[in-house]
Design a protein around this motif. Structure first.
Motif, PDB file in Angstrom:
ATOM      1  N   ARG A   1      -4.418  -4.273  -7.098  1.00  0.00           N
ATOM      2  CA  ARG A   1      -5.711  -3.752  -7.532  1.00  0.00           C
ATOM      3  C   ARG A   1      -5.604  -2.297  -7.995  1.00  0.00           C
ATOM      4  NH1 ARG A   1      -9.711  -6.459  -2.927  1.00  0.00           N
ATOM      5  NH2 ARG A   1      -9.930  -8.494  -4.001  1.00  0.00           N
ATOM      6  N   ALA A   2      -4.720  -1.539  -7.359  1.00  0.00           N
ATOM      7  CA  ALA A   2      -4.492  -0.151  -7.791  1.00  0.00           C
ATOM      8  C   ALA A   2      -3.874  -0.136  -9.200  1.00  0.00           C
ATOM      9  CB  ALA A   2      -3.591   0.565  -6.798  1.00  0.00           C
TER      10      ALA A   2
ATOM     11  N   LYS B   1      -2.338  -6.760 -17.851  1.00  0.00           N
ATOM     12  CA  LYS B   1      -3.593  -7.244 -17.262  1.00  0.00           C
ATOM     13  C   LYS B   1      -3.511  -8.725 -16.882  1.00  0.00           C
ATOM     14  CE  LYS B   1      -6.760  -3.907 -19.358  1.00  0.00           C
ATOM     15  NZ  LYS B   1      -7.950  -3.712 -20.208  1.00  0.00           N
TER      16      LYS B   1
ATOM     17  N   GLN C   1      -4.202  -2.534 -11.386  1.00  0.00           N
ATOM     18  CA  GLN C   1      -5.255  -3.026 -12.284  1.00  0.00           C
ATOM     19  C   GLN C   1      -6.185  -1.891 -12.727  1.00  0.00           C
ATOM     20  OE1 GLN C   1      -8.287  -5.743 -10.656  1.00  0.00           O
ATOM     21  NE2 GLN C   1      -7.778  -7.147 -12.330  1.00  0.00           N
ATOM     22  N   LYS C   2      -6.515  -0.990 -11.817  1.00  0.00           N
ATOM     23  CA  LYS C   2      -7.361   0.156 -12.168  1.00  0.00           C
ATOM     24  C   LYS C   2      -6.665   1.063 -13.177  1.00  0.00           C
ATOM     25  CE  LYS C   2     -10.023   0.402  -7.848  1.00  0.00           C
ATOM     26  NZ  LYS C   2     -10.324   1.223  -6.637  1.00  0.00           N
ATOM     27  N   GLN C   3      -5.368   1.247 -12.998  1.00  0.00           N
ATOM     28  CA  GLN C   3      -4.608   2.080 -13.939  1.00  0.00           C
ATOM     29  C   GLN C   3      -4.577   1.448 -15.322  1.00  0.00           C
ATOM     30  OE1 GLN C   3      -0.833   2.402 -11.977  1.00  0.00           O
ATOM     31  NE2 GLN C   3      -1.496   4.019 -10.590  1.00  0.00           N
TER      32      GLN C   3
ATOM     33  N   ASP D   1      -6.851  -0.600 -16.549  1.00  0.00           N
ATOM     34  CA  ASP D   1      -8.205  -0.533 -17.110  1.00  0.00           C
ATOM     35  C   ASP D   1      -8.499   0.845 -17.710  1.00  0.00           C
ATOM     36  OD1 ASP D   1      -8.712  -3.149 -16.400  1.00  0.00           O
ATOM     37  OD2 ASP D   1      -9.634  -2.625 -14.476  1.00  0.00           O
ATOM     38  N   LYS D   2      -7.889   1.884 -17.154  1.00  0.00           N
ATOM     39  CA  LYS D   2      -8.105   3.239 -17.673  1.00  0.00           C
ATOM     40  C   LYS D   2      -7.425   3.444 -19.024  1.00  0.00           C
ATOM     41  CE  LYS D   2      -8.592   5.559 -13.201  1.00  0.00           C
ATOM     42  NZ  LYS D   2      -7.991   6.549 -12.254  1.00  0.00           N
TER      43      LYS D   2
END
Length: 517
Positions: free
Chosen positions: A205-206, A156, A208-210, A212-213
């Motif tokens: 950003r893609a 992150k 980052q989403k992974q 965050d999950k």
């Protein structure tokens, strides 16, 4: 001066011998051949690798090729493909077959579980010859670099730095674009740069989403080349994107009895490795040696529940837990189980309020006393200003203290750990150069790679043992033939075995080429 003359390359010659006569009788390649021939590969779950327009290769031939390659420091599928054309031992072993590198690579990638079962058969052979003592084992781990660079590993914080950098650069590009009004060439260059930055921004950003999950992990990571690999500390301040190989070694002949490839550290590894060791050895009457990286209360609890004695090095006390004077460290406070209280070196009693508090992986009680306020040695005992000295006792403290007591009483036994468990790593990583994982795209393929390394190590140890070539081939036959009884009579010419289903004897003639017929 006259020199020895070689044969004319253009002269035709007729060999007076067959291919089999070119391979010495004591060559380990014959053991590989016999070992694989006696395995039931279909029952082990090996997948058949189909080739377009032709019949598939026999899994036995591809397995022989891999075992030979790993035992001779060759893991690359392209290298093994070349050896099938030029290496007389390989030509003999796989009977002049010439699989392409894609077929070879797919076989390793698609059979991790079956390769593990083959490794277990090497352990079975060792047990058959009483090469595994089963009374003292040692466990440890080693880091193997993955096919993933540090640059392509993200967490992150790293993603946030990249996004902030891109935002800054986009702002600079927009300012340059405003100044370049009318200059078509420069405007085009700046727009191309902006386009590239935005593509990078979308990519990050893609990721980052992974990240965050993945809320279940303390430090979520994402590796783009090999998704299961993780950025870990290798030694000191040196880090690598790697896998962790957990191994268990038997003390008698330093043979591996188990392995498991993970992407985690050692803190939670001892419990499941001991469960597996108990299952493999079919006993819990052994002592297990581990280093301080495995010193975790919950793992001691598992070991005690299994009835296994462990000797794990005791790590130094952390700075935050240290008292100004070491005489007043928590280990010098005496616990009284009847009163559920601690007595400090000054004779004061610390009590708990009976409440259990939750930490991330354990629960604990707190013990303290009002006598701390007026204690004359308080400055030596604690730096706390409000409540004075507080002792924490977890539900695993009893298990941790049991290990400390065993270590104290073990004498010189624990000193054997490093000599036992580091021996395979020295062979694999230093002598053979297997300090990294060859495969990509996941931990299953990586497990197949390390499984073949572990299998090659065990077979090499067996081949170099004092058993003898002929005796080892006999052991291979007996280990995997369920119809043969334990009573065996052997001489140089033949092996006489008595079957369970008949009253008469069957002679298995043992010829000069070590084949049964």
């Amino acid at each position: 001066m006259e020199y020895q003359q070689g044969q004319d390359r253009e002269q035709l010659s007729l060999y007076a011998t067959c291919l089999d006569d070119m391979i010495p009788q004591d060559n380990s390649v014959r053991l590989i051949d016999q070992f694989v021939n006696l395995l039931d590969l279909s029952q082990m779950g090996f997948q058949t690798i189909a080739t377009q327009g032709r019949p598939p290769y026999d899994p036995a031939d591809l397995l022989k090729l891999f075992i030979y390659g790993y035992m001779n420091q060759m893991r690359s599928s392209r290298r093994l493909e070349k050896e099938a054309y030029r290496n007389i031992e390989v030509i003999w072993l796989i009977k002049n077959l010439k699989p392409d590198h894609n077929t070879i690579a797919r076989f390793r990638k698609e059979n991790p579980k079956a390769i593990r079962k083959v490794f277990r058969q090497s352990v079975a052979i060792a047990r058959n010859f009483n090469l595994i003592g089963g009374t003292l084992i040692a466990g440890d781990s080693t880091k193997l670099r993955a096919q993933n660079s540090k640059k392509n590993n993200y967490n992150k914080k790293k993603i946030q730095r990249h996004l902030e950098y891109i935002d800054k650069k986009l702002e600079e590009h927009n300012q340059e674009l405003a100044k370049a009004d009318g200059d078509r060439k420069k405007t085009k260059e700046i727009k191309e740069q902006i386009k590239g930055r935005k593509q990078q921004q979308t990519k990050y950003r893609a990721i980052q989403k992974q990240l965050d999950k993945d809320a279940s992990s303390e430090n979520p990571q994402r590796s783009t080349s090999d998704p299961d690999s993780r950025h870990q500390i290798v030694r000191g301040t040196v880090t690598e994107v790697c896998y962790t190989a957990q191994t268990t070694v038997d003390a008698k002949h330093k043979l591996l009895i188990d392995y498991k490839l993970t992407n985690q550290n050692d803190k939670k590894a001892m419990g499941f490795m001991l469960r597996r060791a108990k299952s493999i050895l079919r006993s819990n009457s052994f002592t297990a040696l581990y280093d301080k990286g495995y010193h975790t209360g919950s793992e001691f609890h598992i070991a005690d529940s299994l009835g296994i004695d462990t000797l794990v090095a005791i790590p130094a006390i952390g700075r935050k837990s240290q008292a100004p004077d070491p005489k007043y460290n928590a280990e010098n406070f005496i616990y009284n189980p009847d009163d559920d209280a601690y007595t400090c070196p000054q004779g004061n009693t610390l009590y708990s309020n009976g409440s259990w508090y939750k930490a991330r992986n354990y629960t604990f009680k707190q013990y303290k006393t009002k006598a701390c306020k007026e204690c004359p040695v308080r400055s030596k005992c604690t730096t706390a200003k409000a409540n004075g000295k507080i002792i924490q006792r977890t539900q695993f403290t009893k298990n941790i203290q049991g290990n400390a007591k065993r270590v104290e009483q073990s004498g010189e036994l624990y000193k054997q750990r490093q000599a036992l468990v580091e021996h395979p790593y020295g062979t694999m990583k230093r002598q053979w150069g297997f300090d990294h994982i060859m495969t990509k795209r996941g931990i299953k393929a990586a497990s197949a790679d390390f499984g073949l390394i572990a299998l090659a190590y065990n077979l090499r140890r067996l081949f170099n043992s004092k058993i003898g070539l002929q005796h080892l081939i006999v052991a291979l036959f007996l280990a995997f033939n369920k119809y043969i009884k334990a009573s065996i009579r052997m001489n140089k010419a033949f092996i006489e075995c008595t079957t369970k289903n008949t009253d008469h004897s069957i002679n298995f003639v043992f010829n000069t080429n070590f084949n049964y017929f």
